[in-house]
Design a protein around this motif. Sequence first.
Motif, PDB file in Angstrom:
ATOM      1  N   GLU A 244      -4.610  13.084 -15.786  1.00 21.06           N
ATOM      2  CA  GLU A 244      -5.790  12.214 -15.812  1.00 21.06           C
ATOM      3  C   GLU A 244      -5.393  10.757 -16.022  1.00 21.06           C
ATOM      4  O   GLU A 244      -5.933   9.848 -15.376  1.00 21.06           O
ATOM      5  CB  GLU A 244      -6.746  12.672 -16.921  1.00 21.06           C
ATOM      6  N   TRP A 245      -4.439  10.515 -16.925  1.00 19.54           N
ATOM      7  CA  TRP A 245      -3.968   9.155 -17.169  1.00 19.54           C
ATOM      8  C   TRP A 245      -3.333   8.562 -15.911  1.00 19.54           C
ATOM      9  O   TRP A 245      -3.610   7.413 -15.539  1.00 19.54           O
ATOM     10  CB  TRP A 245      -2.949   9.172 -18.309  1.00 19.54           C
ATOM     11  N   LEU A 246      -2.498   9.365 -15.230  1.00 18.89           N
ATOM     12  CA  LEU A 246      -1.828   8.894 -14.022  1.00 18.89           C
ATOM     13  C   LEU A 246      -2.840   8.578 -12.927  1.00 18.89           C
ATOM     14  O   LEU A 246      -2.709   7.574 -12.216  1.00 18.89           O
ATOM     15  CB  LEU A 246      -0.822   9.942 -13.549  1.00 18.89           C
ATOM     16  N   ARG A 247      -3.850   9.405 -12.810  1.00 18.43           N
ATOM     17  CA  ARG A 247      -4.899   9.146 -11.825  1.00 18.43           C
ATOM     18  C   ARG A 247      -5.548   7.786 -12.061  1.00 18.43           C
ATOM     19  O   ARG A 247      -5.935   7.087 -11.117  1.00 18.43           O
ATOM     20  CB  ARG A 247      -5.943  10.258 -11.907  1.00 18.43           C
ATOM     21  N   GLY A 248      -5.640   7.420 -13.317  1.00 19.20           N
ATOM     22  CA  GLY A 248      -6.290   6.160 -13.654  1.00 19.20           C
ATOM     23  C   GLY A 248      -5.444   4.926 -13.435  1.00 19.20           C
ATOM     24  O   GLY A 248      -5.984   3.820 -13.279  1.00 19.20           O
ATOM     25  N   VAL A 249      -4.117   5.075 -13.423  1.00 22.64           N
ATOM     26  CA  VAL A 249      -3.254   3.894 -13.321  1.00 22.64           C
ATOM     27  C   VAL A 249      -2.580   3.748 -11.960  1.00 22.64           C
ATOM     28  O   VAL A 249      -2.029   2.681 -11.662  1.00 22.64           O
ATOM     29  CB  VAL A 249      -2.169   3.896 -14.429  1.00 22.64           C
ATOM     30  N   TRP A 250      -2.596   4.793 -11.139  1.00 21.74           N
ATOM     31  CA  TRP A 250      -1.928   4.718  -9.838  1.00 21.74           C
ATOM     32  C   TRP A 250      -2.936   4.364  -8.748  1.00 21.74           C
ATOM     33  O   TRP A 250      -3.990   4.978  -8.650  1.00 21.74           O
ATOM     34  CB  TRP A 250      -1.230   6.038  -9.505  1.00 21.74           C
ATOM     35  N   TYR A 251      -2.576   3.420  -7.904  1.00 26.39           N
ATOM     36  CA  TYR A 251      -3.506   2.889  -6.904  1.00 26.39           C
ATOM     37  C   TYR A 251      -3.630   3.761  -5.655  1.00 26.39           C
ATOM     38  O   TYR A 251      -4.627   3.676  -4.930  1.00 26.39           O
ATOM     39  CB  TYR A 251      -3.035   1.497  -6.468  1.00 26.39           C
ATOM     40  N   GLY A 252      -2.618   4.583  -5.378  1.00 25.76           N
ATOM     41  CA  GLY A 252      -2.575   5.290  -4.101  1.00 25.76           C
ATOM     42  C   GLY A 252      -2.920   6.761  -4.206  1.00 25.76           C
ATOM     43  O   GLY A 252      -3.651   7.200  -5.094  1.00 25.76           O
ATOM     44  N   ARG A 253      -2.392   7.521  -3.260  1.00 22.29           N
ATOM     45  CA  ARG A 253      -2.618   8.964  -3.236  1.00 22.29           C
ATOM     46  C   ARG A 253      -1.796   9.646  -4.327  1.00 22.29           C
ATOM     47  O   ARG A 253      -0.708   9.196  -4.681  1.00 22.29           O
ATOM     48  CB  ARG A 253      -2.213   9.534  -1.879  1.00 22.29           C
ATOM     49  N   LEU A 254      -2.332  10.759  -4.819  1.00 25.74           N
ATOM     50  CA  LEU A 254      -1.658  11.514  -5.881  1.00 25.74           C
ATOM     51  C   LEU A 254      -1.636  12.993  -5.506  1.00 25.74           C
ATOM     52  O   LEU A 254      -2.681  13.570  -5.167  1.00 25.74           O
ATOM     53  CB  LEU A 254      -2.383  11.316  -7.209  1.00 25.74           C
ATOM     54  N   VAL A 255      -0.456  13.585  -5.566  1.00 18.01           N
ATOM     55  CA  VAL A 255      -0.274  15.000  -5.237  1.00 18.01           C
ATOM     56  C   VAL A 255       0.345  15.704  -6.433  1.00 18.01           C
ATOM     57  O   VAL A 255       1.303  15.199  -7.038  1.00 18.01           O
ATOM     58  CB  VAL A 255       0.637  15.165  -4.000  1.00 18.01           C
ATOM     59  N   ALA A 256      -0.198  16.863  -6.785  1.00 23.46           N
ATOM     60  CA  ALA A 256       0.357  17.692  -7.863  1.00 23.46           C
ATOM     61  C   ALA A 256       1.362  18.656  -7.255  1.00 23.46           C
ATOM     62  O   ALA A 256       0.985  19.588  -6.531  1.00 23.46           O
ATOM     63  CB  ALA A 256      -0.759  18.457  -8.562  1.00 23.46           C
ATOM     64  N   LYS A 257       2.648  18.429  -7.541  1.00 26.56           N
ATOM     65  CA  LYS A 257       3.722  19.215  -6.939  1.00 26.56           C
ATOM     66  C   LYS A 257       4.278  20.213  -7.961  1.00 26.56           C
ATOM     67  O   LYS A 257       4.532  19.858  -9.107  1.00 26.56           O
ATOM     68  CB  LYS A 257       4.846  18.290  -6.462  1.00 26.56           C
ATOM     69  N   GLY A 258       4.456  21.447  -7.516  1.00 28.13           N
ATOM     70  CA  GLY A 258       4.983  22.478  -8.401  1.00 28.13           C
ATOM     71  C   GLY A 258       3.931  23.451  -8.879  1.00 28.13           C
ATOM     72  O   GLY A 258       4.157  24.222  -9.814  1.00 28.13           O
ATOM     73  N   VAL A 259       2.766  23.454  -8.231  1.00 31.88           N
ATOM     74  CA  VAL A 259       1.705  24.418  -8.569  1.00 31.88           C
ATOM     75  C   VAL A 259       2.144  25.799  -8.100  1.00 31.88           C
ATOM     76  O   VAL A 259       2.631  25.968  -6.986  1.00 31.88           O
ATOM     77  CB  VAL A 259       0.378  24.000  -7.911  1.00 31.88           C
ATOM     78  N   GLN A 260       1.936  26.820  -8.977  1.00 32.99           N
ATOM     79  CA  GLN A 260       2.423  28.162  -8.675  1.00 32.99           C
ATOM     80  C   GLN A 260       1.383  29.249  -8.963  1.00 32.99           C
ATOM     81  O   GLN A 260       1.738  30.421  -9.104  1.00 32.99           O
ATOM     82  CB  GLN A 260       3.709  28.439  -9.476  1.00 32.99           C
ATOM     83  N   SER A 261       0.115  28.861  -9.032  1.00 33.00           N
ATOM     84  CA  SER A 261      -0.938  29.858  -9.206  1.00 33.00           C
ATOM     85  C   SER A 261      -2.250  29.303  -8.689  1.00 33.00           C
ATOM     86  O   SER A 261      -2.455  28.081  -8.641  1.00 33.00           O
ATOM     87  CB  SER A 261      -1.086  30.253 -10.679  1.00 33.00           C
ATOM     88  N   VAL A 262      -3.151  30.195  -8.329  1.00 29.67           N
ATOM     89  CA  VAL A 262      -4.490  29.793  -7.886  1.00 29.67           C
ATOM     90  C   VAL A 262      -5.230  29.104  -9.024  1.00 29.67           C
ATOM     91  O   VAL A 262      -5.913  28.089  -8.826  1.00 29.67           O
ATOM     92  CB  VAL A 262      -5.279  31.022  -7.391  1.00 29.67           C
TER      93      VAL A 262
END
Length: 397
Positions: free
Chosen positions: A258-276
Amino acid sequence: MSRSSRMNTLLKPPKMAWNATDRRLLRAAGIQDLRAIAKKQVPRMVFDYCDGAADGEISLNRARDTFAGLEFQPSVLRDVSVVDTGRTVLGQRQRLPFVLAPVGFNRVMHADGESAVASVAEQFGVPYSVSTLATTSLADVAAAAPGGRRWFQLYFAEDRGMVKELLACAEEAGFDTILLTLDTPASVPRRRDIRNGLTIPPSMSLGTFAEAWLHPGYWMRQIRAGSPKPQVLAATGGSAADMIKRVFNPRLCLDDVEWLRGVWYGRLVAKGVQSVADAGRVADLVDGVWLSSHGGRKLDRAPVPVELLPDVVDEVGDRVEVLVDTGITSGADIVAAIALGATAAAVGRSYQYGLMAGGRRGVVRALEILSREIEVTLKLLGVTAIDQLNRSHVRFR
Protein backbone atom coordinates in the motif's frame (compact mmCIF):
# COMPACT_ATOMS: atom_id res chain seq x y z
CA MET A 1 14.89 -30.44 -64.37
CA SER A 2 18.06 -32.49 -64.65
CA ARG A 3 19.28 -34.74 -61.87
CA SER A 4 22.23 -32.44 -61.16
CA SER A 5 19.91 -29.43 -60.93
CA ARG A 6 17.70 -31.25 -58.45
CA MET A 7 20.73 -32.15 -56.35
CA ASN A 8 21.92 -28.53 -56.37
CA THR A 9 18.50 -27.44 -55.11
CA LEU A 10 18.60 -29.95 -52.27
CA LEU A 11 22.21 -29.41 -51.29
CA LYS A 12 22.30 -25.68 -50.81
CA PRO A 13 25.31 -24.60 -48.78
CA PRO A 14 24.55 -23.64 -45.17
CA LYS A 15 24.81 -20.09 -43.93
CA MET A 16 28.42 -19.25 -43.30
CA ALA A 17 29.99 -17.15 -40.56
CA TRP A 18 33.67 -16.33 -40.22
CA ASN A 19 33.37 -15.57 -36.51
CA ALA A 20 33.49 -18.63 -34.22
CA THR A 21 30.75 -17.27 -31.94
CA ASP A 22 28.45 -16.64 -34.90
CA ARG A 23 29.10 -20.15 -36.23
CA ARG A 24 28.11 -21.66 -32.89
CA LEU A 25 24.97 -19.55 -32.63
CA LEU A 26 23.85 -20.35 -36.18
CA ARG A 27 23.78 -24.03 -35.24
CA ALA A 28 21.42 -23.37 -32.30
CA ALA A 29 17.97 -24.52 -33.38
CA GLY A 30 16.33 -24.18 -29.95
CA ILE A 31 16.89 -22.78 -26.48
CA GLN A 32 18.31 -26.11 -25.31
CA ASP A 33 21.02 -25.78 -27.97
CA LEU A 34 21.91 -22.35 -26.57
CA ARG A 35 22.06 -23.91 -23.11
CA ALA A 36 24.52 -26.53 -24.35
CA ILE A 37 26.71 -23.86 -25.95
CA ALA A 38 26.56 -21.70 -22.82
CA LYS A 39 27.71 -24.60 -20.65
CA LYS A 40 30.93 -24.79 -22.68
CA GLN A 41 31.58 -21.07 -22.87
CA VAL A 42 31.56 -20.01 -19.22
CA PRO A 43 33.04 -21.41 -15.99
CA ARG A 44 30.92 -24.06 -14.30
CA MET A 45 30.22 -21.82 -11.29
CA VAL A 46 28.77 -19.15 -13.61
CA PHE A 47 26.65 -21.61 -15.58
CA ASP A 48 25.38 -23.29 -12.42
CA TYR A 49 24.44 -19.95 -10.85
CA CYS A 50 22.12 -19.27 -13.79
CA ASP A 51 20.98 -22.79 -14.56
CA GLY A 52 20.46 -24.03 -11.01
CA ALA A 53 17.48 -23.86 -8.68
CA ALA A 54 16.69 -24.38 -5.00
CA ASP A 55 17.42 -27.56 -3.05
CA GLY A 56 16.59 -30.59 -5.22
CA GLU A 57 15.41 -28.36 -8.11
CA ILE A 58 11.99 -29.98 -7.88
CA SER A 59 10.05 -26.76 -8.44
CA LEU A 60 11.90 -25.99 -11.67
CA ASN A 61 11.64 -29.53 -13.03
CA ARG A 62 7.94 -29.75 -12.23
CA ALA A 63 7.30 -26.49 -14.04
CA ARG A 64 9.16 -27.66 -17.13
CA ASP A 65 7.38 -31.03 -17.04
CA THR A 66 4.01 -29.28 -16.78
CA PHE A 67 4.66 -27.20 -19.89
CA ALA A 68 5.88 -30.31 -21.71
CA GLY A 69 2.64 -32.09 -20.76
CA LEU A 70 0.30 -29.43 -22.12
CA GLU A 71 -1.58 -30.54 -25.21
CA PHE A 72 -2.58 -28.15 -28.00
CA GLN A 73 -5.95 -28.36 -29.74
CA PRO A 74 -5.34 -27.24 -33.34
CA SER A 75 -7.87 -26.26 -35.98
CA VAL A 76 -7.19 -26.83 -39.69
CA LEU A 77 -8.48 -25.28 -42.94
CA ARG A 78 -7.64 -21.77 -41.73
CA ASP A 79 -5.84 -19.08 -43.70
CA VAL A 80 -2.75 -18.47 -41.58
CA SER A 81 -0.58 -16.88 -44.25
CA VAL A 82 -0.30 -13.80 -42.03
CA VAL A 83 -0.23 -13.89 -38.22
CA ASP A 84 -0.08 -11.10 -35.64
CA THR A 85 2.20 -11.86 -32.68
CA GLY A 86 1.55 -8.49 -31.01
CA ARG A 87 0.09 -8.09 -27.54
CA THR A 88 -0.94 -5.19 -25.30
CA VAL A 89 0.79 -5.53 -21.93
CA LEU A 90 0.24 -3.07 -19.10
CA GLY A 91 -1.14 -0.44 -21.43
CA GLN A 92 1.34 -0.66 -24.30
CA ARG A 93 1.27 -2.65 -27.51
CA GLN A 94 4.39 -4.74 -28.15
CA ARG A 95 5.58 -6.94 -31.00
CA LEU A 96 5.73 -10.22 -29.08
CA PRO A 97 3.70 -11.68 -26.17
CA PHE A 98 6.50 -12.03 -23.64
CA VAL A 99 8.78 -9.98 -21.43
CA LEU A 100 12.36 -10.53 -20.34
CA ALA A 101 12.28 -11.45 -16.67
CA PRO A 102 14.75 -9.95 -14.18
CA VAL A 103 17.99 -11.84 -13.60
CA GLY A 104 20.76 -10.45 -11.42
CA PHE A 105 24.47 -10.17 -12.18
CA ASN A 106 24.23 -10.21 -15.98
CA ARG A 107 27.83 -9.03 -16.36
CA VAL A 108 28.90 -12.16 -14.52
CA MET A 109 27.25 -14.21 -17.29
CA HIS A 110 28.99 -12.18 -20.00
CA ALA A 111 30.84 -8.89 -20.05
CA ASP A 112 28.18 -7.44 -22.40
CA GLY A 113 25.75 -7.60 -19.46
CA GLU A 114 22.48 -5.75 -18.96
CA SER A 115 23.17 -3.08 -21.57
CA ALA A 116 23.29 -5.72 -24.29
CA VAL A 117 20.10 -7.39 -23.09
CA ALA A 118 18.30 -4.02 -22.96
CA SER A 119 19.31 -3.15 -26.52
CA VAL A 120 18.14 -6.52 -27.83
CA ALA A 121 14.81 -6.16 -25.99
CA GLU A 122 14.38 -2.78 -27.68
CA GLN A 123 15.21 -4.35 -31.05
CA PHE A 124 12.51 -7.01 -30.62
CA GLY A 125 9.97 -4.67 -29.04
CA VAL A 126 9.60 -6.37 -25.65
CA PRO A 127 10.04 -5.00 -22.11
CA TYR A 128 13.26 -5.71 -20.24
CA SER A 129 13.07 -6.14 -16.46
CA VAL A 130 16.22 -4.98 -14.70
CA SER A 131 17.07 -6.62 -11.38
CA THR A 132 17.87 -4.82 -8.14
CA LEU A 133 21.02 -6.96 -8.30
CA ALA A 134 21.97 -5.70 -11.76
CA THR A 135 25.63 -5.12 -12.54
CA THR A 136 24.84 -2.08 -14.70
CA SER A 137 23.31 1.16 -13.44
CA LEU A 138 19.76 2.00 -14.41
CA ALA A 139 21.00 5.13 -16.17
CA ASP A 140 23.40 3.08 -18.31
CA VAL A 141 20.67 0.56 -19.14
CA ALA A 142 18.46 3.45 -20.26
CA ALA A 143 21.27 4.86 -22.40
CA ALA A 144 21.73 1.46 -24.09
CA ALA A 145 18.04 1.25 -25.04
CA PRO A 146 16.61 4.80 -25.10
CA GLY A 147 13.54 3.73 -27.06
CA GLY A 148 12.92 0.49 -25.19
CA ARG A 149 10.44 -0.24 -22.47
CA ARG A 150 12.19 -0.71 -19.13
CA TRP A 151 10.83 -2.31 -15.97
CA PHE A 152 12.58 -2.41 -12.60
CA GLN A 153 12.41 -5.42 -10.29
CA LEU A 154 12.42 -4.17 -6.71
CA TYR A 155 13.50 -6.04 -3.61
CA PHE A 156 11.71 -4.08 -0.87
CA ALA A 157 14.34 -3.61 1.85
CA GLU A 158 13.37 -3.04 5.48
CA ASP A 159 14.82 0.47 5.14
CA ARG A 160 12.19 2.48 3.26
CA GLY A 161 14.78 5.20 2.74
CA MET A 162 16.76 2.73 0.67
CA VAL A 163 13.60 1.85 -1.27
CA LYS A 164 12.96 5.53 -2.01
CA GLU A 165 16.50 5.90 -3.35
CA LEU A 166 15.97 2.96 -5.72
CA LEU A 167 12.61 4.31 -6.87
CA ALA A 168 14.16 7.71 -7.55
CA CYS A 169 16.86 6.09 -9.69
CA ALA A 170 14.22 4.15 -11.63
CA GLU A 171 12.07 7.21 -12.23
CA GLU A 172 15.01 9.35 -13.30
CA ALA A 173 16.08 6.67 -15.79
CA GLY A 174 12.60 6.47 -17.33
CA PHE A 175 11.47 3.09 -16.01
CA ASP A 176 7.67 2.89 -16.22
CA THR A 177 6.92 -0.24 -14.16
CA ILE A 178 7.99 -1.58 -10.77
CA LEU A 179 7.98 -5.34 -10.20
CA LEU A 180 7.67 -5.73 -6.45
CA THR A 181 9.14 -9.13 -5.57
CA LEU A 182 7.17 -10.80 -2.78
CA ASP A 183 8.72 -14.25 -2.47
CA THR A 184 12.14 -13.48 -0.95
CA PRO A 185 11.83 -13.09 2.83
CA ALA A 186 15.20 -14.81 3.08
CA SER A 187 18.25 -15.53 0.97
CA VAL A 188 18.37 -19.13 -0.26
CA PRO A 189 21.85 -20.58 -0.90
CA ARG A 190 21.47 -23.06 -3.74
CA ARG A 191 23.20 -26.42 -3.62
CA ARG A 192 25.13 -25.92 -6.85
CA ASP A 193 26.39 -22.55 -5.61
CA ILE A 194 27.43 -24.04 -2.26
CA ARG A 195 29.36 -26.80 -4.03
CA ASN A 196 31.06 -24.20 -6.24
CA GLY A 197 31.83 -21.91 -3.30
CA LEU A 198 29.58 -19.08 -4.51
CA THR A 199 28.59 -18.04 -0.99
CA ILE A 200 28.92 -14.84 1.05
CA PRO A 201 31.83 -14.77 1.75
CA PRO A 202 33.11 -16.90 -1.17
CA SER A 203 34.71 -20.26 -0.34
CA MET A 204 35.84 -21.59 -3.71
CA SER A 205 38.01 -24.70 -3.83
CA LEU A 206 41.15 -25.19 -5.88
CA GLY A 207 39.11 -27.40 -8.19
CA THR A 208 36.63 -24.60 -8.82
CA PHE A 209 39.46 -22.18 -9.60
CA ALA A 210 41.15 -24.69 -11.89
CA GLU A 211 37.96 -25.36 -13.86
CA ALA A 212 37.22 -21.64 -14.13
CA TRP A 213 40.55 -20.95 -15.82
CA LEU A 214 39.73 -23.41 -18.59
CA HIS A 215 37.73 -20.54 -20.12
CA PRO A 216 40.33 -17.89 -21.00
CA GLY A 217 38.01 -16.07 -23.42
CA TYR A 218 35.51 -15.49 -20.65
CA TRP A 219 38.18 -14.06 -18.33
CA MET A 220 39.72 -11.84 -21.00
CA ARG A 221 36.33 -10.23 -21.61
CA GLN A 222 35.83 -9.75 -17.88
CA ILE A 223 39.27 -8.21 -17.43
CA ARG A 224 38.67 -5.75 -20.25
CA ALA A 225 35.21 -4.80 -18.93
CA GLY A 226 36.18 -4.56 -15.27
CA SER A 227 34.99 -6.45 -12.23
CA PRO A 228 31.17 -6.83 -12.17
CA LYS A 229 29.52 -5.32 -9.09
CA PRO A 230 25.88 -4.65 -8.05
CA GLN A 231 25.71 -1.21 -9.65
CA VAL A 232 22.04 -0.48 -8.91
CA LEU A 233 22.57 -1.03 -5.20
CA ALA A 234 25.78 1.00 -5.28
CA ALA A 235 23.68 4.16 -4.97
CA THR A 236 22.57 3.01 -1.49
CA GLY A 237 26.11 2.57 -0.14
CA GLY A 238 27.90 -0.20 1.76
CA SER A 239 29.98 -3.17 0.62
CA ALA A 240 28.65 -5.55 -2.05
CA ALA A 241 27.95 -8.25 0.54
CA ASP A 242 26.17 -5.79 2.85
CA MET A 243 24.04 -4.43 0.02
CA ILE A 244 22.90 -7.88 -1.04
CA LYS A 245 22.00 -8.90 2.51
CA ARG A 246 19.91 -5.74 3.00
CA VAL A 247 17.49 -6.44 0.16
CA PHE A 248 15.86 -9.51 1.73
CA ASN A 249 13.02 -8.45 4.00
CA PRO A 250 11.29 -10.98 6.28
CA ARG A 251 8.86 -8.26 7.45
CA LEU A 252 7.39 -7.42 4.04
CA CYS A 253 3.59 -7.24 4.29
CA LEU A 254 0.50 -5.78 2.67
CA ASP A 255 1.09 -2.39 4.34
CA ASP A 256 4.33 -2.08 2.37
CA VAL A 257 2.49 -2.73 -0.91
CA GLU A 258 0.00 0.00 0.00
CA TRP A 259 2.84 2.40 0.84
CA LEU A 260 4.60 1.64 -2.46
CA ARG A 261 1.40 2.21 -4.39
CA GLY A 262 1.24 5.65 -2.85
CA VAL A 263 4.78 6.74 -3.67
CA TRP A 264 5.40 5.20 -7.11
CA TYR A 265 4.18 7.16 -10.13
CA GLY A 266 3.99 4.34 -12.67
CA ARG A 267 2.68 0.82 -13.07
CA LEU A 268 3.05 -1.64 -10.21
CA VAL A 269 3.17 -5.43 -10.51
CA ALA A 270 3.19 -7.92 -7.62
CA LYS A 271 5.77 -10.55 -8.58
CA GLY A 272 6.06 -13.90 -6.82
CA VAL A 273 2.38 -14.62 -6.18
CA GLN A 274 1.86 -18.36 -5.66
CA SER A 275 -1.79 -18.80 -4.69
CA VAL A 276 -5.25 -17.69 -5.76
CA ALA A 277 -5.84 -16.23 -2.30
CA ASP A 278 -2.74 -14.01 -2.41
CA ALA A 279 -3.62 -12.87 -5.92
CA GLY A 280 -6.96 -11.71 -4.53
CA ARG A 281 -5.29 -9.91 -1.60
CA VAL A 282 -3.10 -7.72 -3.80
CA ALA A 283 -5.29 -7.30 -6.89
CA ASP A 284 -6.82 -3.97 -5.84
CA LEU A 285 -3.40 -2.45 -5.08
CA VAL A 286 -1.51 -3.31 -8.28
CA ASP A 287 -1.81 -3.23 -12.05
CA GLY A 288 -0.56 -6.75 -12.53
CA VAL A 289 -0.09 -10.05 -10.73
CA TRP A 290 2.98 -12.06 -11.75
CA LEU A 291 2.65 -15.76 -10.95
CA SER A 292 6.15 -16.95 -10.21
CA SER A 293 8.18 -19.41 -8.19
CA HIS A 294 11.27 -17.29 -8.89
CA GLY A 295 12.36 -19.73 -11.54
CA GLY A 296 12.32 -22.48 -8.92
CA ARG A 297 15.09 -20.65 -7.05
CA LYS A 298 13.38 -20.03 -3.68
CA LEU A 299 10.86 -22.51 -2.24
CA ASP A 300 11.36 -26.00 -3.55
CA ARG A 301 8.12 -27.94 -4.12
CA ALA A 302 6.36 -24.62 -4.72
CA PRO A 303 3.16 -24.58 -6.77
CA VAL A 304 3.69 -24.65 -10.52
CA PRO A 305 2.77 -21.13 -11.69
CA VAL A 306 1.20 -22.16 -14.99
CA GLU A 307 -1.05 -24.64 -13.16
CA LEU A 308 -2.35 -21.76 -11.03
CA LEU A 309 -2.92 -19.55 -14.05
CA PRO A 310 -6.52 -20.42 -15.04
CA ASP A 311 -7.84 -20.17 -11.47
CA VAL A 312 -6.03 -16.89 -10.81
CA VAL A 313 -7.32 -15.40 -14.06
CA ASP A 314 -10.86 -16.45 -13.09
CA GLU A 315 -10.40 -14.80 -9.69
CA VAL A 316 -8.70 -11.50 -10.58
CA GLY A 317 -8.47 -11.29 -14.35
CA ASP A 318 -11.18 -8.65 -14.58
CA ARG A 319 -9.22 -6.38 -12.20
CA VAL A 320 -5.55 -6.87 -13.13
CA GLU A 321 -3.36 -8.35 -15.81
CA VAL A 322 -1.73 -11.69 -15.05
CA LEU A 323 1.80 -12.68 -16.06
CA VAL A 324 3.49 -16.03 -15.55
CA ASP A 325 7.03 -17.45 -15.53
CA THR A 326 9.08 -20.54 -14.55
CA GLY A 327 9.69 -23.50 -16.81
CA ILE A 328 9.27 -21.66 -20.13
CA THR A 329 11.81 -22.93 -22.65
CA SER A 330 10.17 -22.39 -26.04
CA GLY A 331 7.84 -20.21 -28.05
CA ALA A 332 5.25 -22.98 -27.83
CA ASP A 333 5.33 -22.65 -24.01
CA ILE A 334 4.66 -18.91 -24.39
CA VAL A 335 1.70 -19.56 -26.69
CA ALA A 336 0.30 -22.11 -24.22
CA ALA A 337 0.58 -19.62 -21.34
CA ILE A 338 -1.32 -16.96 -23.31
CA ALA A 339 -4.00 -19.49 -24.23
CA LEU A 340 -4.46 -20.33 -20.54
CA GLY A 341 -5.15 -16.67 -19.77
CA ALA A 342 -1.84 -14.89 -19.22
CA THR A 343 -1.48 -11.37 -20.52
CA ALA A 344 2.16 -12.19 -21.17
CA ALA A 345 4.74 -14.83 -20.35
CA ALA A 346 8.13 -14.03 -18.84
CA VAL A 347 11.39 -15.70 -19.86
CA GLY A 348 14.61 -15.57 -17.86
CA ARG A 349 17.01 -18.45 -18.38
CA SER A 350 16.18 -18.62 -22.09
CA TYR A 351 17.83 -15.31 -22.89
CA GLN A 352 20.52 -15.81 -20.24
CA TYR A 353 21.65 -18.96 -22.03
CA GLY A 354 22.02 -16.79 -25.11
CA LEU A 355 23.97 -14.18 -23.16
CA MET A 356 26.41 -16.80 -21.85
CA ALA A 357 26.65 -18.45 -25.27
CA GLY A 358 27.54 -15.32 -27.20
CA GLY A 359 26.93 -12.03 -25.44
CA ARG A 360 24.59 -9.66 -27.25
CA ARG A 361 24.57 -11.86 -30.36
CA GLY A 362 23.47 -14.80 -28.24
CA VAL A 363 20.56 -12.85 -26.80
CA VAL A 364 19.52 -11.93 -30.35
CA ARG A 365 19.63 -15.61 -31.27
CA ALA A 366 17.49 -16.56 -28.26
CA LEU A 367 14.79 -14.05 -29.18
CA GLU A 368 14.95 -15.07 -32.83
CA ILE A 369 14.27 -18.66 -31.78
CA LEU A 370 11.35 -17.73 -29.51
CA SER A 371 9.85 -15.41 -32.13
CA ARG A 372 10.01 -18.08 -34.83
CA GLU A 373 8.51 -20.73 -32.56
CA ILE A 374 5.64 -18.45 -31.55
CA GLU A 375 4.76 -17.70 -35.17
CA VAL A 376 4.97 -21.34 -36.27
CA THR A 377 2.90 -22.53 -33.30
CA LEU A 378 0.15 -20.01 -34.07
CA LYS A 379 0.01 -21.15 -37.69
CA LEU A 380 -0.13 -24.83 -36.76
CA LEU A 381 -2.91 -24.08 -34.27
CA GLY A 382 -4.90 -22.35 -37.00
CA VAL A 383 -4.76 -19.00 -35.19
CA THR A 384 -3.95 -15.71 -36.93
CA ALA A 385 -3.34 -13.53 -33.86
CA ILE A 386 -2.09 -13.92 -30.30
CA ASP A 387 -5.20 -12.13 -29.07
CA GLN A 388 -7.40 -14.93 -30.48
CA LEU A 389 -5.92 -17.55 -28.15
CA ASN A 390 -8.15 -19.00 -25.43
CA ARG A 391 -8.45 -22.11 -23.31
CA SER A 392 -9.99 -24.09 -26.15
CA HIS A 393 -6.54 -24.16 -27.75
CA VAL A 394 -4.72 -26.03 -24.96
CA ARG A 395 -5.41 -28.45 -22.16
CA PHE A 396 -3.64 -30.11 -19.26
CA ARG A 397 -3.15 -33.83 -19.85
